[in-house]
Design a protein around this motif. Structure first.
Motif, PDB file in Angstrom:
ATOM      1  N   MET A 180       2.786 -46.519  22.946  1.00 44.83           N
ATOM      2  CA  MET A 180       1.819 -46.379  21.798  1.00 44.83           C
ATOM      3  C   MET A 180       0.664 -47.174  21.567  1.00 44.83           C
ATOM      4  SD  MET A 180       4.964 -45.402  19.129  1.00 44.83           S
ATOM      5  CE  MET A 180       6.319 -44.310  19.783  1.00 44.83           C
ATOM      6  N   PRO A 181      -0.097 -47.145  20.594  1.00 45.56           N
ATOM      7  CA  PRO A 181      -1.195 -48.108  20.406  1.00 45.56           C
ATOM      8  C   PRO A 181      -0.714 -49.461  19.967  1.00 45.56           C
ATOM      9  CG  PRO A 181      -1.761 -45.751  19.428  1.00 45.56           C
ATOM     10  CD  PRO A 181      -0.113 -45.858  19.848  1.00 45.56           C
ATOM     11  N   VAL A 182      -1.496 -50.284  20.041  1.00 40.23           N
ATOM     12  CA  VAL A 182      -0.971 -51.626  19.353  1.00 40.23           C
ATOM     13  C   VAL A 182      -1.136 -51.308  17.790  1.00 40.23           C
ATOM     14  CG1 VAL A 182      -2.088 -53.864  18.657  1.00 40.23           C
ATOM     15  CG2 VAL A 182      -2.555 -53.136  20.881  1.00 40.23           C
ATOM     16  N   TYR A 183      -0.077 -52.125  17.347  1.00 42.13           N
ATOM     17  CA  TYR A 183       0.367 -51.817  15.619  1.00 42.13           C
ATOM     18  C   TYR A 183      -0.057 -53.290  15.168  1.00 42.13           C
ATOM     19  CZ  TYR A 183       2.632 -50.891  11.359  1.00 42.13           C
ATOM     20  OH  TYR A 183       2.986 -50.609  10.080  1.00 42.13           O
ATOM     21  N   HIS A 184      -0.467 -53.006  13.824  1.00 39.53           N
ATOM     22  CA  HIS A 184      -0.753 -54.245  12.810  1.00 39.53           C
ATOM     23  C   HIS A 184      -0.654 -53.764  11.462  1.00 39.53           C
ATOM     24  CE1 HIS A 184      -4.968 -53.165  12.424  1.00 39.53           C
ATOM     25  NE2 HIS A 184      -5.027 -52.677  13.757  1.00 39.53           N
TER      26      HIS A 184
END
Length: 812
Positions: free
Chosen positions: A728-732
């Motif tokens: 999955m994409p980077v999460y922040h």
């Protein structure tokens, strides 16, 4: 219903404003009192100096070792305590109010050398001889005010280095240094807590919210390595929580009214002389009302209670009793009209759930010259019931029916001797019994097709343990060395009964290069028993297989080294590297994967036929910076790089040299938080968190569309030939917390606002794969593929929701 909620929010805003506008003038100071004792003998220390840090207030203890300081500023404070011939101590932060005196008891250790020979450090970051690396102390201020935690201790520790917060599910799993959620152990005043969370995932440790009330905690020691030998081993972490004792002077109460629950805390003497006290709490949620308004597919309700009765029998003897429990239920929101497709998906597979858990325990402490004896005994229990009807219609047959219960009796005795010609010894024994009962019916799909998996399991095991550590300081306390050993056994099978097969040796070293620099290292082997859900499985998926013939204790070898730089007593830089080598992991005989790698939507982990043949590894490095008072701000910064992998199994269930990514192998974790105290009792905190992409396994669309396969699971099937091959994409996200407190004579009014995901970050997650649903509410068959459903892909975002929590507190 919406009208009621509108007035509720208006009330939450109006009460603090009304409190502020009162004619009563706020009071700005309180009282701190307590005792100072010799740690070795337990005897009171006369003439010890007690002073309030960053203030001129100070006091000396009397002939009974007692002190009382008046006029201490309200809010969070810290004490420095010292006495001639003893090492000074800087206490953890504590809260001072006007409603009741704050009790702070301190133990001091004698110096082995003179002050002229070594510089004595009073830093709260000071390492222990047993855990010179990978240990983090968390005080009251951080527990209460961490942004985004919302009074959940599991979320508080997610600010620590090496801890991953999972963005893909509404869970608070603690995932440490590449390990799974079932690799952690939790203790409250020395008593093991198997169930930490509401709606706990049986066989794991995560849930939706912690049932421990952090407002009753004094401090938390969170170990991500170099575990103390007296605690039964986790493979990744141990959390040692200490509760506050009750107020010995008078009744003290606190009402907390939040957006999701209401709680009441009590803190009072229960004997006329104040030597026996009670502190406790009860909380009840009303999430089901809020979720119904928001048209969510599930309606949870949770309740929890926690208490501690503490009695000082003498200057050297203390007895305490603790309790912690919950009773929770989750119902499906079947009253929704025209729910969205993703909500229909959840309604299709999610069961209804009833869960009850409790722990009751007692502890006895006896101090004697040169040592201490501690004896604990406890009983814990979990009842977990899950039920699912076909099409959520109780007139139709059940597709899932689970009634699972597990419980334990535990006892442990440990003695600590602190002055054996310069050596320190801790040794102890423990044991108990455990029981498990499970009745399971569920529809499953295997290579042989759709079938019913029925399991009826009951067993009882005996447990036994012994442990010992020996430590000593050398070269004028510059070098600390510890060697320890622990052994565990249980009567589950011949593979687990011999404790010498589960020997857990450990060695720790720490060398003080200078007053500010320190090098430390630890080498250890730890063992952990499989979960009850795995040990108790005896279903019919593999006829004739006996689970007891293949299960053993899980094991991990840990290697850790680090360097500390503490420029001031209240600040610390730390750099650590770690390597974890796993063996004997239970591997499912159905898919040849470790049982702990189930996805984060599972409600039970490990209930499959399995064998302890898996291997894996995790390695990486951490950098962290902490400052407890940087221009009136508590600052935490942590970065972790790590790799977490499991060995791929061959066709004969043997580990190969090829590695697969674990389900939590995100690579990078970064978080930074700051909590600043402004004037007029305003506090503002913010936390920014970033993690690399979570791995996931693409779906097997052909198998998932098969009508018999989908009807058995109501969720898509992973294509394990591409196990965790996608990310999955980077999460922040950014979390914010604002607190405001008004102090009055004998009472306090507080207001808080906690917002998670402030800037509403979202990213595309793994899509939902499910059949199309026709106008009649039934799954649509695929006209081009007989025996298959017509499938659809539904976008599924991670994040994308701002979660505000508003609340008030009234304390008197």
């Amino acid at each position: 219903m919406m009208g009621l909620w509108k007035y509720y929010w208006m009330l939450l805003l109006a009460v603090p404003i009304a409190g502020y506008s009162q004619a009563v003038r706020p009071v700005s100071s309180g009282i701190v009192r307590g005792e100072v004792k010799d740690k070795n003998s337990g005897l009171p220390l006369t003439g010890a100096l007690v002073l309030v840090v960053n203030d001129t207030l100070r006091q000396q203890t009397d002939t009974d070792g007692r002190y009382e300081i008046q006029g201490v500023p309200t809010g969070y404070n810290t004490l420095y305590v010292d006495a001639e011939g003893y090492s000074g101590v800087l206490t953890e932060s504590f809260l001072v109010t006007t409603s009741a005196p704050t009790l702070v008891n301190v133990e001091l250790e004698k110096r082995m050398v003179t002050v002229g020979e070594v510089v004595v450090s009073a830093s709260p970051f000071r390492p222990t001889t047993e855990s010179p690396v990978s240990m983090r102390r968390i005080g009251t201020e951080e527990i209460d005010l961490t942004p985004g935690a919302n009074r959940d201790i599991s979320k508080v520790v997610q600010s620590a280095p090496g801890v991953l917060s999972v963005p893909t599910a509404n869970r608070n799993d603690v995932l440490v240094r590449g390990g799974g959620a079932n690799e952690n152990r939790y203790y409250l005043d020395g008593i093991e807590i198997p169930v930490l969370n509401h709606f706990a995932v049986q066989g794991g440790s995560g849930g939706n919210a912690s049932l421990v009330n952090p407002e009753l905690l004094k401090s938390v020691n969170f170990y991500t390595g170099a575990f103390p030998a007296q605690f039964s081993n986790g493979l990744s972490s141990v959390m040692d929580m200490q509760m506050r004792s009750g107020n010995p002077d008078r009744f003290h109460g606190k009402l907390i009214l939040g957006a999701s629950d209401v709680g009441l805390n009590v803190d009072t003497p229960i004997s006329s002389n104040g030597k026996t006290t009670l502190t406790g709490s009860f909380r009840r949620s009303y999430l089901q009302m809020l979720f119904k308004v928001l048209k969510l597919p599930f309606l949870p309700t949770y309740n929890d209670y926690q208490f501690k009765v503490n009695s000082k029998l003498s200057d050297r003897d203390e007895l305490y009793v603790i309790g912690l429990g919950s009773f929770d239920k989750n119902r499906l929101n079947l009253s929704m009209k025209d729910p969205e497709e993703d909500r229909k998906y959840i309604l299709g597979y999610l069961p209804e759930n009833n869960q009850i858990s409790y722990v009751f325990g007692a502890g006895y402490l006896h101090s004697f010259t040169g040592g201490r004896l501690q004896v604990t005994a406890s009983r814990d229990y979990l009842k977990n019931q899950l039920c699912k009807y076909e099409n959520n219609d109780e007139a139709l047959p059940k597709t899932l029916d689970i009634d699972s219960r597990e419980g334990n009796y535990r006892v442990r005795a440990a003695v600590s001797l602190w002055d054996l010609n310069g050596f320190r010894l801790q040794a102890g024994v423990g044991g108990g019994t455990g029981s498990y009962r499970n009745e399971t019916f569920r529809q499953v799909y295997t290579a042989e097709g759709s079938q019913e998996d029925r399991s009826s399991s009951r067993f009882t095991v005996g447990r036994y343990e012994f442990f010992a550590t020996l430590s000593r300081d050398f070269f004028r306390e510059r070098l600390s060395v510890l060697a320890g050993l622990r052994a565990d056994g249980m009567t589950y099978s011949d593979l687990t009964s011999n404790p010498f097969r589960q020997l857990s040796p450990r060695v720790s070293l720490s060398y003080k290069l200078s007053r500010k620099w320190r090098l430390s290292a630890s080498v250890a082997r730890y063992h952990q028993e499989p979960s009850y859900t795995t040990m108790g499985y005896n279903g019919n998926l593999i006829p004739g297989y006996n689970q007891k013939e293949g299960l053993r204790y899980m094991a991990v070898n840990q290697y850790i080294a680090g360097v500390n730089f503490s420029p001031t007593p209240q600040s610390d830089f730390k750099l650590e590297g770690f390597y974890k080598q796993y063996s004997r992991l239970p591997v499912s005989l159905l898919d040849s994967l470790p049982v702990s790698t189930g996805d984060f939507a599972d409600y039970i982990v490990g209930d499959v036929p399995a064998k302890s043949v898996g291997k894996g590894r995790a390695y990486g490095g951490e950098f962290s910076y902490r400052n407890l008072n940087l221009y009136n701000t508590v600052v935490n910064l942590a970065y972790t790089f790590f790799v977490s992998q499991v060995n791929k199994m061959d066709g004969e269930l043997r580990p190969t040299s090829h590695y697969l990514s674990s389900s939590w192998n995100v690579g990078h974790i970064f978080n930074v938080s700051a909590i600043h105290k402004f004037g007029a009792n305003w506090t503002v905190g913010a936390k920014w968190y970033l993690s690399g992409g979570v791995p996931y396994t693409p779906y097997d669309e052909t198998l998932s569309s098969l009508t018999s396969a989908w009807d058995a699971r109501r969720r898509p099937y992973p294509d394990n030939t591409r196990y965790n091959g996608m990310k999955m994409p980077v999460y922040h996200q950014l979390d914010l917390r604002i607190d405001k407190v008004w102090y009055f004579n004998k009472w306090r009014l507080g207001f808080y606002l906690d917002i998670q995901n402030l800037y509403n970050y979202k990213a595309a997650g793994q899509e939902i794969l499910m059949p199309e649903i026709g106008a009649d509410g039934q799954y649509m068959p695929d006209p081009n593929k007989p025996g298959h459903y017509k499938m659809q892909h539904i976008a599924h975002d991670i994040g994308g929701t701002i979660l505000p929590t508003l609340g008030i507190t009234i304390e008197m």
